[in-house]
Design an enzyme around this catalytic site. Structure first.
Site, PDB file in Angstrom:
ATOM      1  N   GLU A  55     102.304  77.300   9.049  1.00 33.17           N
ATOM      2  CA  GLU A  55     103.585  77.882   9.443  1.00 33.17           C
ATOM      3  C   GLU A  55     104.487  78.117   8.229  1.00 33.17           C
ATOM      4  O   GLU A  55     105.188  79.127   8.164  1.00 33.17           O
ATOM      5  CB  GLU A  55     104.281  76.997  10.477  1.00 33.17           C
ATOM      6  CG  GLU A  55     103.583  76.961  11.832  1.00 33.17           C
ATOM      7  CD  GLU A  55     103.519  78.328  12.501  1.00 33.17           C
ATOM      8  OE1 GLU A  55     104.364  79.188  12.179  1.00 33.17           O
ATOM      9  OE2 GLU A  55     102.635  78.523  13.345  1.00 33.17           O
ATOM     10  N   TYR A  80     112.211  77.403  14.646  1.00 31.10           N
ATOM     11  CA  TYR A  80     110.936  78.051  14.951  1.00 31.10           C
ATOM     12  C   TYR A  80     109.756  77.177  14.525  1.00 31.10           C
ATOM     13  O   TYR A  80     108.827  76.919  15.305  1.00 31.10           O
ATOM     14  CB  TYR A  80     110.828  79.423  14.268  1.00 31.10           C
ATOM     15  CG  TYR A  80     109.396  79.877  14.221  1.00 31.10           C
ATOM     16  CD1 TYR A  80     108.789  80.417  15.347  1.00 31.10           C
ATOM     17  CD2 TYR A  80     108.614  79.693  13.071  1.00 31.10           C
ATOM     18  CE1 TYR A  80     107.448  80.765  15.341  1.00 31.10           C
ATOM     19  CE2 TYR A  80     107.279  80.039  13.062  1.00 31.10           C
ATOM     20  CZ  TYR A  80     106.694  80.571  14.194  1.00 31.10           C
ATOM     21  OH  TYR A  80     105.371  80.902  14.194  1.00 31.10           O
ATOM     22  N   ASP A 139     109.259  84.129  17.645  1.00 29.35           N
ATOM     23  CA  ASP A 139     109.273  84.863  16.382  1.00 29.35           C
ATOM     24  C   ASP A 139     109.487  86.337  16.695  1.00 29.35           C
ATOM     25  O   ASP A 139     109.718  86.722  17.848  1.00 29.35           O
ATOM     26  CB  ASP A 139     108.000  84.614  15.567  1.00 29.35           C
ATOM     27  CG  ASP A 139     106.770  85.304  16.148  1.00 29.35           C
ATOM     28  OD1 ASP A 139     106.822  85.798  17.306  1.00 29.35           O
ATOM     29  OD2 ASP A 139     105.731  85.368  15.453  1.00 29.35           O
ATOM     30  N   CYS A 164      99.158 100.041  24.454  1.00 29.19           N
ATOM     31  CA  CYS A 164      99.388  99.647  25.842  1.00 29.19           C
ATOM     32  C   CYS A 164      98.113  99.707  26.680  1.00 29.19           C
ATOM     33  O   CYS A 164      97.968  98.946  27.649  1.00 29.19           O
ATOM     34  CB  CYS A 164     100.473 100.514  26.464  1.00 29.19           C
ATOM     35  SG  CYS A 164     102.087 100.338  25.643  1.00 29.19           S
TER      36      CYS A 164
END
Length: 290
Positions: free
Chosen positions: A36, A119, A137, A199
C-alpha cells in the site's frame, strides 16, 4: 442496489482478480502494508519487482527497522515520492517497538503509525486481515459514482460521504466485505476506467445507474492534471538519483551538473535535507542519510 452490486462484484473478483503477489494467501499483513505504501500514485507493474525484492530482504517490520536509511532509499529506487520510504521505515520501527513486530489490525492503531492515513489503515484491515472496512480510493469512488449515483466521474473527494457510500455497499460479514472491497477497487482499475470504461465486460452493468442513464458525460469539477517535467519533484528525483548511484558522499559539483536552474536546484536540495532524504557531511559533500 447495494446488495445487488456486492452480489455481482464478489463472484466476479474471485474469478477474475489479477494475480498480484500481495494478494496471495501467504502474504502477511506486513506485506500488504508495504504494497500500500508503494502503490500510492505508482502503477502496479513498477511496484511488483521492487515489492518482491523488498519482502525477500525485509520480511518482517523489525528487519526493515534495523536497516540503514541509505539502504532503504536505494531499495526504493525510482518508485517516486521517496518520503514514503522514510515513513515506511519509521512505521516499521513503531510496529517492531510498540506492537511486538506484528502489524496491528485495528484501524485506529494503524492510523497512529507514521505515514499511515485513513485509506492505508482500512486497506490493511481489509486486505491484510480480511476485516469489514470501507476502502476508498480513486477507482472505488469512480465505480460508486457511476453505479450508484449515475455520474460519469466522482469529482472532488468527500471523505465522510465517500466512506458512507462504500460502507453501505459492503456485506455485513468480514470475509465477504473484504472481498467486495478488493473487487470494487479491481473493477475501477481494469474495467470501469476513467477514459475508456469497458461496460460490456462489467459484471455490474445490469445494475449500473450510469449505464441506465445512457452514460452521460461528466460535467462537474475536475482535479487539474499534474505535470512532472520541470517541477521540483523532477529535480529532487534527479538529485536523489546521483546520491543513490554513488557508493559514498558526492561533491556539490556532481549535484550541480544535473539541473541548470541554480535557484530551483538549491531549493530542491534544501528540501531534501529538511525532509531527511539526504545529509551533508562535515567536509561539505552530500550523501543519503545514514
Amino acid at each position: 442496489m447495494s446488495s445487488a452490486l456486492a452480489d455481482l462484484v464478489l463472484p466476479w473478483f474471485r474469478a477474475e482478480a489479477r494475480d498480484l503477489p500481495w494478494r496471495r494467501p501467504e502474504t502477511t499483513p506486513w506485506g500488504v502494508l508495504v504494497s500500500e505504501f508503494m502503490l500510492q500514485q505508482t502503477p502496479v507493474n513498477r511496484v511488483e519487482p521492487i515489492w518482491d525484492a523488498w519482502m525477500r530482504r525485509w520480511p518482517r517490520p523489525s528487519d526493515l527497522a534495523a536497516a540503514p536509511r541509505a539502504d532503504v532509499l536505494r531499495a526504493w529506487g525510482k518508485l517516486g515520492y521517496p518520503r514514503r520510504a522514510i515513513r515506511l521505515h519509521d512505521a516499521a520501527a513503531a510496529i517492531a517497538g510498540q506492537h511486538g513486530d506484528e502489524v496491528p489490525s485495528d484501524v485506529d492503531a494503524l492510523e497512529a503509525l507514521p505515514g499511515v492515513g485513513s485509506y492505508t489503515a482500512r486497506a490493511v484491515a481489509a486486505f491484510g486481515y480480511g476485516l469489514r472496512a470501507p476502502v476508498v480510493d480513486t477507482n472505488v469512488r469512480r465505480v460508486v459514482a457511476r453505479a450508484v449515483h449515475g455520474s460519469g466521474d466522482a469529482g472532488p473527494a468527500r471523505v465522510r460521504a465517500d466512506l458512507a457510500d462504500v460502507d453501505a455497499l459492503l456485506p455485513p460479514d468480514d470475509d465477504s466485505a473484504a472481498v467486495v472491497s478488493a473487487g470494487l477497487m479491481e473493477l475501477g482499475a481494469v474495467v470501469c476506467t476513467a477514459r475508456t470504461p469497458r461496460c460490456g465486460l462489467c459484471p455490474a452493468s445490469s445494475v449500473c445507474a450510469w449505464v441506465a442513464a445512457g452514460r452521460p458525460a461528466y460535467d462537474g469539477p475536475r482535479r487539474p492534471a499534474q505535470r512532472f517535467a520541470g517541477t521540483d519533484r523532477q529535480v529532487r528525483g534527479k538529485l536523489l538519483d546521483v546520491l543513490r548511484d554513488s557508493p559514498g558522499p558526492v561533491p556539490r559539483t556532481s549535484l550541480d551538473a544535473v539541473w541548470s536552474d541554480a535557484g530551483q536546484r538549491d531549493r530542491c536540495l534544501d528540501s531534501l535535507l529538511v525532509d531527511g532524504l539526504c545529509e551533508q557531511t562535515d567536509d561539505g559533500r552530500f550523501a543519503l542519510p545514514a
